[in-house]
Design an enzyme around this catalytic site. Sequence first.
Site, short mmCIF file in Angstrom:
data_model
loop_
_atom_site.label_atom_id
_atom_site.label_comp_id
_atom_site.label_asym_id
_atom_site.label_seq_id
_atom_site.Cartn_x
_atom_site.Cartn_y
_atom_site.Cartn_z
N HIS A 9 -8.23 8.82 3.64
CA HIS A 9 -8.03 9.05 5.18
C HIS A 9 -7.42 10.29 5.29
O HIS A 9 -6.49 10.21 6.48
CB HIS A 9 -7.16 7.86 5.49
CG HIS A 9 -8.03 6.52 5.43
ND1 HIS A 9 -7.58 5.31 5.92
CD2 HIS A 9 -9.31 6.34 5.15
CE1 HIS A 9 -8.26 4.54 5.81
NE2 HIS A 9 -9.49 5.04 5.28
N HIS B 188 -2.80 4.53 -1.72
CA HIS B 188 -3.78 5.14 -0.78
C HIS B 188 -4.00 6.54 -0.87
O HIS B 188 -3.29 7.59 -1.01
CB HIS B 188 -2.83 5.23 0.78
CG HIS B 188 -4.07 5.15 1.92
ND1 HIS B 188 -5.14 5.76 1.64
CD2 HIS B 188 -3.74 4.41 3.03
CE1 HIS B 188 -5.85 5.64 2.78
NE2 HIS B 188 -4.99 4.75 3.88
N GLY B 189 -5.32 6.74 -1.39
CA GLY B 189 -5.83 8.05 -1.72
C GLY B 189 -6.59 8.57 -0.90
O GLY B 189 -7.86 9.36 -1.20
N TYR C 265 -4.89 11.42 4.27
CA TYR C 265 -3.29 11.72 3.91
C TYR C 265 -3.11 12.55 2.53
O TYR C 265 -3.92 13.10 2.07
CB TYR C 265 -2.76 9.92 3.45
CG TYR C 265 -3.07 9.17 4.77
CD1 TYR C 265 -2.83 9.68 6.00
CD2 TYR C 265 -3.44 7.95 4.60
CE1 TYR C 265 -2.80 8.91 7.00
CE2 TYR C 265 -3.58 6.81 5.56
CZ TYR C 265 -3.19 7.71 6.95
OH TYR C 265 -3.43 6.86 8.05
N GLN D 13 0.83 -1.34 -0.09
CA GLN D 13 0.06 -0.12 0.19
C GLN D 13 0.85 1.23 -0.06
O GLN D 13 1.49 1.54 0.98
CB GLN D 13 -1.01 0.13 1.23
CG GLN D 13 -1.99 1.24 1.32
CD GLN D 13 -2.86 1.42 2.31
OE1 GLN D 13 -2.24 1.85 3.49
NE2 GLN D 13 -3.99 1.35 2.30
#
Length: 715
Positions: free
Chosen positions: A202, A199-200, A204, A115
Amino acid sequence: MAVATAPDRRVSSGHLTLNSPGQIGTLTVPNRIFVTAMGVSLAEEDGTVGPRLIDYHVAQARGGAGMIVTGVMGVAWPVGAVQPKQTAISDDRFLPGLKRLVDAVHAAGGRIATQLHHGGLVATHSTGQGHPLWGPSFPPPFAGDFPDYFLPEEMAAFAGGALPQIKVLEKDDIALAVQQFADAARRSKAAGFDGIEIHGGHGYLLSSFMSPATNTRADDYGGDLKGRARLLLEVVHAVRDAVGPDFPMWVKIDSREMGKKNGITIDHAKELAPMVEAAGADGITVTAYHDVGQGKLHSASNIPHEPGIHLEYAAAIRKTVGIPVIASGRVEIDRGNKGLGDGEFDFLAMGRKLLADPDLPVKLAEGRVDDIRPCIYCYTCVSTAYLREQVRCAVRSETGFEDLDWSPAKVPGHVVIIGGGPGGMEAARRLDQAGARVTLIEKSDRLGGTLRFAALAYEPNERLLNWLRREIGKSSVDVRLKTEASPDLIASLKPDKVIVATGAVRDMPPIPGNDQDFVLSGDDLRGMMLGEESASIRRKTSWTTRLATKVGAATGATSNLELVRKATHTWMPLGKKVVIIGGELVGCELAEFLMERGREVTIIGDAPKFGGGLLLVRRMRLLAELREHGVAMFPGVSDIHIDKGAVGFTGASGEDQSIPADHVIVAMGAHGDSTLADALRSAGHDVTEIGDGTGVTYIEGAIRGAAETVAAMGR
């Protein structure tokens, strides 16, 4: 829209179950269960992969999950790190450890994906190392009650003492971030991973550009959705170019940002998904995020308390694309099978369930559903991340500690266990599996101990109770109910080892007025609810109540916790106004139980903050819900005294107060008691104490104490 011309690369869903094989990109996986990415803090301090992380993922591979997704692998590490001991993929020097991980997972029959992650504005751990937080713009000021739920010792661990600095990204910084994702993707492929999840979500880095709440830029990377999505889409394109057209790659996106003013909405997500597909993604993982200032929302979005809350959003996004959709969010097995069959999603990512039992996929495939160790949604695993600790699980002690040997070095011939609560049952089943002869002694007429009442107050606990009972039922353990464990009896059994798991003693603390009939101890209330008798209950209850509980016990009704939970919505032997003295786990969960049954509840206690014993994320939810439903809470009080029909005390600010009460429940005073253990030691027995008898540590302490005691035998 891109979806209009994109081919549908999904299998017809009507006959699918979690056991069905699936396809994502060029990769076929044996079932529809993904291990969702979780931050577990099991890498080495320098970001490299070591044996602990390898053993953790190998257990998941052996358990049969179709795909394992690693937790938050830092493309810019140490910049962008959200936790200590986070895995890094930001330099070629990390490749040897990453390759060892892949080789070990493959050898165990599993498949594993990286990830790729940059923490952006949420990377508070890297702030502690002197790095700024990367973001599209200066975020709005922090607001909310989130810090209020931390106990003092927890806040020290969470805060770390560093004031964050914000780095608003220039074009060169954005280009660097895109290159870092591409380079990490190249390393993923070189190390032999089976796929990549970008990971796009949460909050971030990529998500912060997507969200209108945090992206107020006026250039090409801001403004409308197309502008806000530009960084994410550039990353997807760059990753696809780096790994080629045939390497499986999918993207995790937020379906919405719950409770966040001007945050991402489902309409944004539905518009984004076809763009992600057109940029070259083979699938979309649907998640959600939240306003981090609101404590309750930390168990509402990516780690939800409400079962299946995200599935309608996964289904809505799936309608916009022709690539597989991966759903998640406290989805039980039967609901997962239904969702696959109905075409709501194509794969189901599980987190907490696979921490509680990594063998869930194998057991499900073999039809052994009852053998699956249940998650009880206590938030032990989740709360560790907030406290900068490694992952652990309340019901499976091995989780995060797979590198240790949990089998006894030498199995005793005959072990007598005193106490049939969770600690006693866990020790008994482990010893039975190791080949010991086990006698389990329980003074009541059924196994469970205080877990029975905990299961009444909080339904997920009943799943653990039933699982432990089934495990004992199919074992060779000699269970002796309604048996008092006297020193003479123990001597007659000639044990090689004695384990005392009798639980805590719950004395009534010396509160003035505690001898009145409307004042109940925790044991009094438990006995009344579960149909037990005692001199105290006989004195404090009417003959009609005693008759009802006696009939319930005789017919077996009070042993059916689901029936008791339902029946108590209609009738309970408690008045309308209830004051609970004690604001730790027992008092708070009891307040929830009574509040749901129409009582006006007040909690008072001397602790400066309530919720001790509850893990942080569950505490944030439970205390918020108690307030929402009108439960009055008075922490930090002194001079508690029980008057006729009221409880008096001195408030935290020094004012005298009095709260009317039809009943008072004293949910404090529990303590360990080694009297029996000491007597048995004096008689020459080899004795170990576990569970609440050594100090109140609740379910996790009982289970872990049992596991550690068994593992220590013969060492």
